[in-house]
Design a protein around this motif. Structure first.
Motif, PDB file in Angstrom:
ATOM      1  N   GLU A   1       0.730  -1.095  -0.080  1.00 25.23           N
ATOM      2  CA  GLU A   1      -0.092   0.176   0.135  1.00 25.23           C
ATOM      3  C   GLU A   1       1.066   1.232  -0.040  1.00 25.23           C
ATOM      4  OE1 GLU A   1      -3.522   2.190   2.603  1.00 25.23           O
ATOM      5  OE2 GLU A   1      -3.285  -0.009   2.824  1.00 25.23           O
ATOM      6  N   ALA A   2       1.816   1.274   0.756  1.00 25.12           N
ATOM      7  CA  ALA A   2       3.017   2.423   0.777  1.00 25.12           C
ATOM      8  C   ALA A   2       3.348   2.883  -0.498  1.00 25.12           C
ATOM      9  CB  ALA A   2       3.886   2.578   2.021  1.00 25.12           C
ATOM     10  N   ARG A   3       3.946   1.816  -1.261  1.00 20.48           N
ATOM     11  CA  ARG A   3       4.376   2.218  -2.698  1.00 20.48           C
ATOM     12  C   ARG A   3       3.334   2.732  -3.618  1.00 20.48           C
ATOM     13  NH1 ARG A   3       8.231  -1.555  -6.225  1.00 20.48           N
ATOM     14  NH2 ARG A   3       8.173  -0.415  -8.156  1.00 20.48           N
ATOM     15  N   ALA A   4       2.346   1.857  -3.565  1.00 15.34           N
ATOM     16  CA  ALA A   4       1.066   2.389  -4.249  1.00 15.34           C
ATOM     17  C   ALA A   4       0.375   3.656  -4.057  1.00 15.34           C
ATOM     18  CB  ALA A   4      -0.005   1.114  -4.091  1.00 15.34           C
ATOM     19  N   ALA A   5       0.452   3.970  -2.719  1.00 22.09           N
ATOM     20  CA  ALA A   5      -0.054   5.331  -2.639  1.00 22.09           C
ATOM     21  C   ALA A   5       0.861   6.388  -3.219  1.00 22.09           C
ATOM     22  CB  ALA A   5      -0.174   5.505  -1.199  1.00 22.09           C
ATOM     23  N   ALA A   6       2.266   6.026  -3.026  1.00 11.02           N
ATOM     24  CA  ALA A   6       3.330   7.129  -3.453  1.00 11.02           C
ATOM     25  C   ALA A   6       3.211   7.132  -5.001  1.00 11.02           C
ATOM     26  CB  ALA A   6       4.691   6.553  -2.988  1.00 11.02           C
ATOM     27  N   GLU A   7       3.210   6.083  -5.757  1.00  9.38           N
ATOM     28  CA  GLU A   7       3.089   6.119  -7.222  1.00  9.38           C
ATOM     29  C   GLU A   7       1.674   6.897  -7.721  1.00  9.38           C
ATOM     30  OE1 GLU A   7       4.589   5.056  -9.976  1.00  9.38           O
ATOM     31  OE2 GLU A   7       6.374   5.138  -8.387  1.00  9.38           O
ATOM     32  N   LEU A   8       0.446   6.472  -6.900  1.00 11.42           N
ATOM     33  CA  LEU A   8      -0.602   6.921  -7.208  1.00 11.42           C
ATOM     34  C   LEU A   8      -0.604   8.566  -7.077  1.00 11.42           C
ATOM     35  CD1 LEU A   8      -3.231   6.119  -8.797  1.00 11.42           C
ATOM     36  CD2 LEU A   8      -4.211   6.139  -6.323  1.00 11.42           C
ATOM     37  N   ALA A   9      -0.178   9.083  -6.119  1.00 12.21           N
ATOM     38  CA  ALA A   9       0.035  10.500  -5.774  1.00 12.21           C
ATOM     39  C   ALA A   9       0.842  11.242  -6.996  1.00 12.21           C
ATOM     40  CB  ALA A   9       0.708  10.761  -4.323  1.00 12.21           C
ATOM     41  N   ARG A  10       1.956  10.783  -7.455  1.00 11.50           N
ATOM     42  CA  ARG A  10       2.745  11.244  -8.451  1.00 11.50           C
ATOM     43  C   ARG A  10       1.773  11.173  -9.684  1.00 11.50           C
ATOM     44  NH1 ARG A  10       5.562   9.382 -12.463  1.00 11.50           N
ATOM     45  NH2 ARG A  10       5.077   7.060 -12.026  1.00 11.50           N
ATOM     46  N   ILE A  11       1.207  10.265 -10.172  1.00 12.83           N
ATOM     47  CA  ILE A  11       0.331  10.119 -11.332  1.00 12.83           C
ATOM     48  C   ILE A  11      -0.780  11.002 -11.103  1.00 12.83           C
ATOM     49  CG2 ILE A  11      -1.133   8.534 -12.345  1.00 12.83           C
ATOM     50  CD1 ILE A  11       0.801   6.367 -11.808  1.00 12.83           C
ATOM     51  N   THR A  12      -1.433  11.082 -10.062  1.00 17.58           N
ATOM     52  CA  THR A  12      -2.648  12.142  -9.883  1.00 17.58           C
ATOM     53  C   THR A  12      -2.165  13.571  -9.915  1.00 17.58           C
ATOM     54  OG1 THR A  12      -3.726  10.555  -8.322  1.00 17.58           O
ATOM     55  CG2 THR A  12      -4.223  12.801  -8.207  1.00 17.58           C
ATOM     56  N   ALA A  13      -1.007  13.773  -9.609  1.00 19.45           N
ATOM     57  CA  ALA A  13      -0.330  15.034  -9.953  1.00 19.45           C
ATOM     58  C   ALA A  13      -0.355  15.693 -11.334  1.00 19.45           C
ATOM     59  CB  ALA A  13       0.751  15.426  -9.236  1.00 19.45           C
ATOM     60  N   MET A  14      -0.082  14.470 -12.204  1.00 18.35           N
ATOM     61  CA  MET A  14      -0.009  14.738 -13.461  1.00 18.35           C
ATOM     62  C   MET A  14      -1.243  15.216 -14.043  1.00 18.35           C
ATOM     63  SD  MET A  14       2.164  11.371 -14.436  1.00 18.35           S
ATOM     64  CE  MET A  14       2.819  11.876 -16.265  1.00 18.35           C
ATOM     65  N   PHE A  15      -2.381  14.777 -13.506  1.00 13.79           N
ATOM     66  CA  PHE A  15      -3.877  15.336 -14.147  1.00 13.79           C
ATOM     67  C   PHE A  15      -3.974  16.758 -13.825  1.00 13.79           C
ATOM     68  CE2 PHE A  15      -4.187  10.597 -13.835  1.00 13.79           C
ATOM     69  CZ  PHE A  15      -5.029  10.617 -14.856  1.00 13.79           C
ATOM     70  N   HIS A  16      -3.184  17.484 -13.185  1.00 13.90           N
ATOM     71  CA  HIS A  16      -3.495  18.861 -12.716  1.00 13.90           C
ATOM     72  C   HIS A  16      -4.091  19.738 -14.022  1.00 13.90           C
ATOM     73  CE1 HIS A  16      -3.423  22.683 -10.496  1.00 13.90           C
ATOM     74  NE2 HIS A  16      -2.519  22.978 -11.371  1.00 13.90           N
ATOM     75  N   HIS A  17      -3.521  19.702 -14.784  1.00 13.94           N
ATOM     76  CA  HIS A  17      -3.929  20.771 -16.021  1.00 13.94           C
ATOM     77  C   HIS A  17      -4.911  19.874 -17.059  1.00 13.94           C
ATOM     78  CE1 HIS A  17      -1.143  23.635 -15.059  1.00 13.94           C
ATOM     79  NE2 HIS A  17      -0.313  22.899 -14.943  1.00 13.94           N
ATOM     80  N   HIS A  18      -5.266  18.693 -16.680  1.00 10.40           N
ATOM     81  CA  HIS A  18      -6.266  17.767 -17.685  1.00 10.40           C
ATOM     82  C   HIS A  18      -7.380  17.635 -17.081  1.00 10.40           C
ATOM     83  CE1 HIS A  18      -2.845  17.170 -20.364  1.00 10.40           C
ATOM     84  NE2 HIS A  18      -2.104  16.929 -19.387  1.00 10.40           N
ATOM     85  N   HIS A  19      -7.619  17.412 -15.640  1.00 11.98           N
ATOM     86  CA  HIS A  19      -8.965  16.946 -15.153  1.00 11.98           C
ATOM     87  C   HIS A  19      -9.082  17.666 -13.869  1.00 11.98           C
ATOM     88  CE1 HIS A  19     -11.977  14.495 -13.549  1.00 11.98           C
ATOM     89  NE2 HIS A  19     -12.034  14.044 -14.472  1.00 11.98           N
ATOM     90  N   PRO A  20     -10.218  18.420 -13.191  1.00 12.02           N
ATOM     91  CA  PRO A  20     -10.120  18.936 -11.972  1.00 12.02           C
ATOM     92  C   PRO A  20     -10.284  17.836 -11.132  1.00 12.02           C
ATOM     93  CG  PRO A  20     -12.521  18.727 -13.101  1.00 12.02           C
ATOM     94  CD  PRO A  20     -11.239  18.169 -14.172  1.00 12.02           C
ATOM     95  N   THR A  21      -9.528  18.050  -9.871  1.00 15.67           N
ATOM     96  CA  THR A  21      -9.329  17.240  -8.738  1.00 15.67           C
ATOM     97  C   THR A  21      -9.842  17.667  -7.519  1.00 15.67           C
ATOM     98  OG1 THR A  21      -7.292  18.266  -8.435  1.00 15.67           O
ATOM     99  CG2 THR A  21      -7.036  16.112  -9.521  1.00 15.67           C
TER     100      THR A  21
END
Length: 72
Positions: free
Chosen positions: A52-72
């Motif tokens: 879970e820890a590594r998964a959460a870190a990876e997902l946080a990095r990927i979620t940040a990539m959506f910043h300009h593409h999709h409202p979070t």
């Protein structure tokens, strides 16, 4: 969009049989909205593969990539 797709696929790595369907849906997603809604499944697959820890870190990095593409 391709940058996000690539990041998701790289994070998934060589998928085990339970995650092949997810890999295909990421690969064939038509827009960033569809990629956005695949994030929970990606989190589950990464948690299964790496914990879970590594998964959460990876997902946080990927979620940040959506910043300009999709409202979070």
């Amino acid at each position: 969009m391709d940058e996000i797709r690539t990041a998701m696929l790289v994070a998934l790595g060589d998928p085990a049989p339970p995650t092949i369907s997810l890999m295909l849906r990421i690969r064939h997603a038509l827009d960033t909205e569809r990629l956005w809604y695949l994030r929970p499944e990606l989190m589950q697959a990464l948690g299964w593969q790496h914990g879970e820890a590594r998964a959460a870190a990876e997902l946080a990095r990927i979620t940040a990539m959506f910043h300009h593409h999709h409202p979070t």
